[in-house]
Design a protein around this motif. Structure first.
Motif, PDB file in Angstrom:
ATOM      1  N   GLU A   1       3.829   5.503  -5.870  1.00  0.00           N
ATOM      2  CA  GLU A   1       3.771   5.473  -7.336  1.00  0.00           C
ATOM      3  C   GLU A   1       2.657   6.370  -7.863  1.00  0.00           C
ATOM      4  N   LEU A   2       1.517   6.390  -7.187  1.00  0.00           N
ATOM      5  CA  LEU A   2       0.418   7.260  -7.626  1.00  0.00           C
ATOM      6  C   LEU A   2       0.791   8.733  -7.503  1.00  0.00           C
ATOM      7  N   GLY A   3       1.682   9.042  -6.572  1.00  0.00           N
ATOM      8  CA  GLY A   3       2.148  10.419  -6.441  1.00  0.00           C
ATOM      9  C   GLY A   3       3.021  10.847  -7.607  1.00  0.00           C
ATOM     10  N   LYS A   4       3.618   9.888  -8.306  1.00  0.00           N
ATOM     11  CA  LYS A   4       4.494  10.184  -9.445  1.00  0.00           C
ATOM     12  C   LYS A   4       3.724  10.337 -10.758  1.00  0.00           C
ATOM     13  N   VAL A   5       2.470   9.928 -10.753  1.00  0.00           N
ATOM     14  CA  VAL A   5       1.667   9.951 -11.984  1.00  0.00           C
ATOM     15  C   VAL A   5       1.359  11.387 -12.380  1.00  0.00           C
ATOM     16  N   THR A   6       1.464  11.665 -13.674  1.00  0.00           N
ATOM     17  CA  THR A   6       1.066  12.963 -14.206  1.00  0.00           C
ATOM     18  C   THR A   6      -0.377  12.832 -14.682  1.00  0.00           C
ATOM     19  N   TRP A   7      -1.296  13.388 -13.914  1.00  0.00           N
ATOM     20  CA  TRP A   7      -2.704  13.264 -14.246  1.00  0.00           C
ATOM     21  C   TRP A   7      -3.091  14.322 -15.282  1.00  0.00           C
ATOM     22  N   PRO A   8      -3.970  13.957 -16.225  1.00  0.00           N
ATOM     23  CA  PRO A   8      -4.395  14.933 -17.231  1.00  0.00           C
ATOM     24  C   PRO A   8      -5.281  16.005 -16.602  1.00  0.00           C
ATOM     25  N   THR A   9      -5.244  17.175 -17.222  1.00  0.00           N
ATOM     26  CA  THR A   9      -6.113  18.250 -16.748  1.00  0.00           C
ATOM     27  C   THR A   9      -7.546  17.985 -17.217  1.00  0.00           C
ATOM     28  N   ARG A  10      -8.478  18.749 -16.675  1.00  0.00           N
ATOM     29  CA  ARG A  10      -9.882  18.595 -17.077  1.00  0.00           C
ATOM     30  C   ARG A  10     -10.047  18.886 -18.567  1.00  0.00           C
ATOM     31  N   LYS A  11      -9.350  19.917 -19.057  1.00  0.00           N
ATOM     32  CA  LYS A  11      -9.435  20.286 -20.472  1.00  0.00           C
ATOM     33  C   LYS A  11      -8.907  19.157 -21.359  1.00  0.00           C
TER      34      LYS A  11
ATOM     35  N   ILE B   1       0.836  -1.204   0.000  1.00  0.00           N
ATOM     36  CA  ILE B   1       0.000   0.000   0.000  1.00  0.00           C
ATOM     37  C   ILE B   1       0.871   1.254   0.000  1.00  0.00           C
ATOM     38  N   THR B   2       1.945   1.240   0.763  1.00  0.00           N
ATOM     39  CA  THR B   2       2.858   2.389   0.804  1.00  0.00           C
ATOM     40  C   THR B   2       3.487   2.627  -0.561  1.00  0.00           C
ATOM     41  N   GLU B   3       3.908   1.533  -1.210  1.00  0.00           N
ATOM     42  CA  GLU B   3       4.515   1.657  -2.545  1.00  0.00           C
ATOM     43  C   GLU B   3       3.492   2.146  -3.572  1.00  0.00           C
ATOM     44  N   VAL B   4       2.260   1.682  -3.459  1.00  0.00           N
ATOM     45  CA  VAL B   4       1.210   2.122  -4.387  1.00  0.00           C
ATOM     46  C   VAL B   4       0.979   3.621  -4.239  1.00  0.00           C
ATOM     47  N   LYS B   5       0.899   4.097  -3.005  1.00  0.00           N
ATOM     48  CA  LYS B   5       0.703   5.529  -2.773  1.00  0.00           C
ATOM     49  C   LYS B   5       1.861   6.340  -3.344  1.00  0.00           C
TER      50      LYS B   5
END
Length: 61
Positions: free
Chosen positions: A15-25, A9-13
């Motif tokens: 890795e998710l922090g490193k993700v570049t999420w797309p903007t709403r646009k 769970i710690t590793e998943v959190k």
């Protein structure tokens, strides 16, 4: 086993922090592109179906 689950769970959190999420646009524009492509392909496949059905009726009588 519980320690492994906590580590996971710690590793998943992390890795998710490193993700570049797309903007709403970006998400909305990408969605419109997908919808447009689906409509175009649907029209193409529908036309192919109609043409092949008429061809089969002509051949088989």
């Amino acid at each position: 086993m519980i320690a492994k689950a906590k580590d996971f769970i710690t590793e998943v959190k992390a890795e998710l922090g490193k993700v570049t999420w797309p903007t709403r646009k970006e998400t909305i524009s990408t969605t419109w592109v997908v919808v447009a492509i689906v409509v175009i392909i649907s029209i193409y496949l529908g036309a192919c179906d109609v043409i092949l059905a008429k061809l089969m009726r002509l051949i088989l009588g």
